[in-house]
Design a protein around this motif. Structure first.
Motif, PDB file in Angstrom:
ATOM      1  N   SER A 189      -6.237  31.964 -29.646  1.00  0.00           N
ATOM      2  CA  SER A 189      -6.965  32.685 -28.151  1.00  0.00           C
ATOM      3  C   SER A 189      -7.830  31.715 -28.093  1.00  0.00           C
ATOM      4  O   SER A 189      -8.615  31.622 -27.466  1.00  0.00           O
ATOM      5  CB  SER A 189      -6.914  33.909 -28.492  1.00  0.00           C
ATOM      6  OG  SER A 189      -5.390  34.239 -27.725  1.00  0.00           O
ATOM      7  N   LYS A 190      -8.804  32.102 -29.415  1.00  0.00           N
ATOM      8  CA  LYS A 190     -10.209  31.558 -29.093  1.00  0.00           C
ATOM      9  C   LYS A 190     -10.481  30.203 -29.649  1.00  0.00           C
ATOM     10  O   LYS A 190     -11.481  29.994 -29.558  1.00  0.00           O
ATOM     11  CB  LYS A 190     -11.227  32.496 -30.692  1.00  0.00           C
ATOM     12  CG  LYS A 190     -11.075  33.744 -31.087  1.00  0.00           C
ATOM     13  CD  LYS A 190     -11.778  34.156 -32.359  1.00  0.00           C
ATOM     14  CE  LYS A 190     -11.759  36.219 -32.248  1.00  0.00           C
ATOM     15  NZ  LYS A 190     -12.149  36.138 -33.424  1.00  0.00           N
ATOM     16  N   GLN A 191      -9.717  29.560 -30.244  1.00  0.00           N
ATOM     17  CA  GLN A 191      -9.456  28.336 -30.252  1.00  0.00           C
ATOM     18  C   GLN A 191      -9.347  27.698 -28.416  1.00  0.00           C
ATOM     19  O   GLN A 191     -10.297  26.466 -28.380  1.00  0.00           O
ATOM     20  CB  GLN A 191      -8.532  27.871 -31.173  1.00  0.00           C
ATOM     21  CG  GLN A 191      -8.912  27.810 -32.641  1.00  0.00           C
ATOM     22  CD  GLN A 191      -8.013  27.483 -33.981  1.00  0.00           C
ATOM     23  OE1 GLN A 191      -6.993  27.455 -33.265  1.00  0.00           O
ATOM     24  NE2 GLN A 191      -8.515  27.195 -34.859  1.00  0.00           N
ATOM     25  N   GLN A 192      -8.707  28.727 -28.239  1.00  0.00           N
ATOM     26  CA  GLN A 192      -7.891  27.997 -26.619  1.00  0.00           C
ATOM     27  C   GLN A 192      -9.383  27.476 -25.742  1.00  0.00           C
ATOM     28  O   GLN A 192      -9.634  26.775 -24.963  1.00  0.00           O
ATOM     29  CB  GLN A 192      -6.326  28.608 -26.036  1.00  0.00           C
ATOM     30  CG  GLN A 192      -6.029  28.506 -24.823  1.00  0.00           C
ATOM     31  CD  GLN A 192      -5.911  26.493 -25.212  1.00  0.00           C
ATOM     32  OE1 GLN A 192      -4.767  25.996 -25.434  1.00  0.00           O
ATOM     33  NE2 GLN A 192      -6.447  25.850 -23.647  1.00  0.00           N
ATOM     34  N   THR A 233     -17.187  18.562 -20.029  1.00  0.00           N
ATOM     35  CA  THR A 233     -17.267  17.406 -20.247  1.00  0.00           C
ATOM     36  C   THR A 233     -16.975  16.603 -18.835  1.00  0.00           C
ATOM     37  O   THR A 233     -16.372  15.216 -18.645  1.00  0.00           O
ATOM     38  CB  THR A 233     -15.762  16.850 -21.020  1.00  0.00           C
ATOM     39  OG1 THR A 233     -14.694  17.757 -21.297  1.00  0.00           O
ATOM     40  CG2 THR A 233     -16.511  16.963 -22.717  1.00  0.00           C
ATOM     41  N   SER A 248     -12.483  27.675 -26.777  1.00  0.00           N
ATOM     42  CA  SER A 248     -13.593  27.342 -27.288  1.00  0.00           C
ATOM     43  C   SER A 248     -12.861  25.374 -26.589  1.00  0.00           C
ATOM     44  O   SER A 248     -14.187  25.158 -25.783  1.00  0.00           O
ATOM     45  CB  SER A 248     -13.339  27.101 -27.931  1.00  0.00           C
ATOM     46  OG  SER A 248     -14.289  27.655 -29.464  1.00  0.00           O
ATOM     47  N   LEU A 249     -11.755  25.194 -26.739  1.00  0.00           N
ATOM     48  CA  LEU A 249     -11.507  23.668 -25.791  1.00  0.00           C
ATOM     49  C   LEU A 249     -11.420  24.583 -24.568  1.00  0.00           C
ATOM     50  O   LEU A 249     -12.023  23.327 -23.133  1.00  0.00           O
ATOM     51  CB  LEU A 249      -9.999  23.360 -26.169  1.00  0.00           C
ATOM     52  CG  LEU A 249      -9.596  22.930 -27.728  1.00  0.00           C
ATOM     53  CD1 LEU A 249      -7.899  23.027 -28.173  1.00  0.00           C
ATOM     54  CD2 LEU A 249      -9.830  22.085 -27.571  1.00  0.00           C
ATOM     55  N   ASN A 250     -11.077  24.993 -23.998  1.00  0.00           N
ATOM     56  CA  ASN A 250     -11.473  25.189 -22.232  1.00  0.00           C
ATOM     57  C   ASN A 250     -13.388  25.013 -21.968  1.00  0.00           C
ATOM     58  O   ASN A 250     -13.314  24.058 -21.227  1.00  0.00           O
ATOM     59  CB  ASN A 250     -11.262  26.242 -21.713  1.00  0.00           C
ATOM     60  CG  ASN A 250      -9.670  26.683 -21.659  1.00  0.00           C
ATOM     61  OD1 ASN A 250      -8.788  25.614 -21.731  1.00  0.00           O
ATOM     62  ND2 ASN A 250      -8.919  27.959 -22.071  1.00  0.00           N
ATOM     63  N   LYS A 251     -13.591  25.989 -23.210  1.00  0.00           N
ATOM     64  CA  LYS A 251     -15.384  25.311 -22.264  1.00  0.00           C
ATOM     65  C   LYS A 251     -15.557  23.922 -22.372  1.00  0.00           C
ATOM     66  O   LYS A 251     -16.521  23.782 -22.145  1.00  0.00           O
ATOM     67  CB  LYS A 251     -16.361  26.776 -23.155  1.00  0.00           C
ATOM     68  CG  LYS A 251     -16.518  27.760 -23.364  1.00  0.00           C
ATOM     69  CD  LYS A 251     -16.474  28.957 -24.016  1.00  0.00           C
ATOM     70  CE  LYS A 251     -16.487  30.087 -23.874  1.00  0.00           C
ATOM     71  NZ  LYS A 251     -17.368  30.946 -24.976  1.00  0.00           N
ATOM     72  N   LEU A 252     -15.117  23.719 -24.270  1.00  0.00           N
ATOM     73  CA  LEU A 252     -15.680  21.759 -23.680  1.00  0.00           C
ATOM     74  C   LEU A 252     -15.022  21.322 -23.226  1.00  0.00           C
ATOM     75  O   LEU A 252     -16.289  20.664 -22.132  1.00  0.00           O
ATOM     76  CB  LEU A 252     -14.526  21.280 -24.973  1.00  0.00           C
ATOM     77  CG  LEU A 252     -15.395  20.335 -26.517  1.00  0.00           C
ATOM     78  CD1 LEU A 252     -16.897  19.698 -26.067  1.00  0.00           C
ATOM     79  CD2 LEU A 252     -14.351  20.187 -26.210  1.00  0.00           C
ATOM     80  N   ALA A 253     -13.716  21.223 -22.558  1.00  0.00           N
ATOM     81  CA  ALA A 253     -13.588  20.792 -20.632  1.00  0.00           C
ATOM     82  C   ALA A 253     -14.068  20.878 -19.656  1.00  0.00           C
ATOM     83  O   ALA A 253     -14.252  19.408 -19.205  1.00  0.00           O
ATOM     84  CB  ALA A 253     -12.538  21.080 -20.556  1.00  0.00           C
ATOM     85  N   LYS A 254     -15.010  21.749 -19.879  1.00  0.00           N
ATOM     86  CA  LYS A 254     -15.504  22.748 -18.563  1.00  0.00           C
ATOM     87  C   LYS A 254     -17.283  21.400 -19.010  1.00  0.00           C
ATOM     88  O   LYS A 254     -17.693  21.156 -17.307  1.00  0.00           O
ATOM     89  CB  LYS A 254     -15.792  23.738 -18.538  1.00  0.00           C
ATOM     90  CG  LYS A 254     -14.913  24.312 -17.725  1.00  0.00           C
ATOM     91  CD  LYS A 254     -15.265  25.778 -17.954  1.00  0.00           C
ATOM     92  CE  LYS A 254     -13.941  26.543 -17.723  1.00  0.00           C
ATOM     93  NZ  LYS A 254     -13.861  28.116 -17.433  1.00  0.00           N
TER      94      LYS A 254
END
Length: 147
Positions: free
Chosen positions: A133-136, A146, A138-144
């Protein structure tokens, strides 16, 4: 990561002496709603895991044994149908993961095979879920960022 991170210590775990009776095991397992429980000897060493199936097979295969007679049968005399292995507190996390995939809990022992607690499958699954969940997140934040 160390196995100790996942451990439920002996004082918070439910276990029985291999000298306890079938009746005691049935009552303790019913009270805690467990289908298996670790057995330890008089020295505190892990001996085996007793399952509901072991108790049922003993009832089935012992002529004349009724529930009332279960107070006479010692757990050391009940055949165990599964070999639930323990893991050393000093083992690699991979050893734990290999065992937890096939056991609801893994007994943990020290260098002298003294029972120190258990690691439940639930504890490992909860840890892995939270990590994913934490990794997901982080990926969601990174996607926003970019986009």
């Amino acid at each position: 990561m160390n196995i100790a991170f996942f451990i439920t210590p002996k004082k918070e775990s439910v276990c029985l002496s291999c000298n306890a009776t079938m009746r005691q095991a049935l009552e303790k397992m019913e009270y805690h709603r467990y289908s298996a429980i670790p057995l330890i000897n008089d020295e505190g060493q892990y001996v085996a895991t007793l399952t509901e199936g072991d108790l049922l097979w003993m009832l089935k295969n012992t002529p004349g044994l009724t529930f009332q007679g279960t107070h006479e049968i010692r757990l050391r005399d009940v055949p165990k149908h599964m070999n639930n292995r323990a893991v050393s507190i000093n083992s690699d996390i991979e050893d734990l993961f290999n065992l937890i995939s096939n056991q609801n809990f893994v007994p943990v022992v020290d260098d002298n095979n003294i029972f120190v607690g258990i690691v439940t499958r639930n504890a490992v699954m909860t840890y892995l879920y939270n990590l994913a969940s934490k990794q997901q997140a982080s990926l969601n934040k990174l996607a926003k960022v970019t986009v």
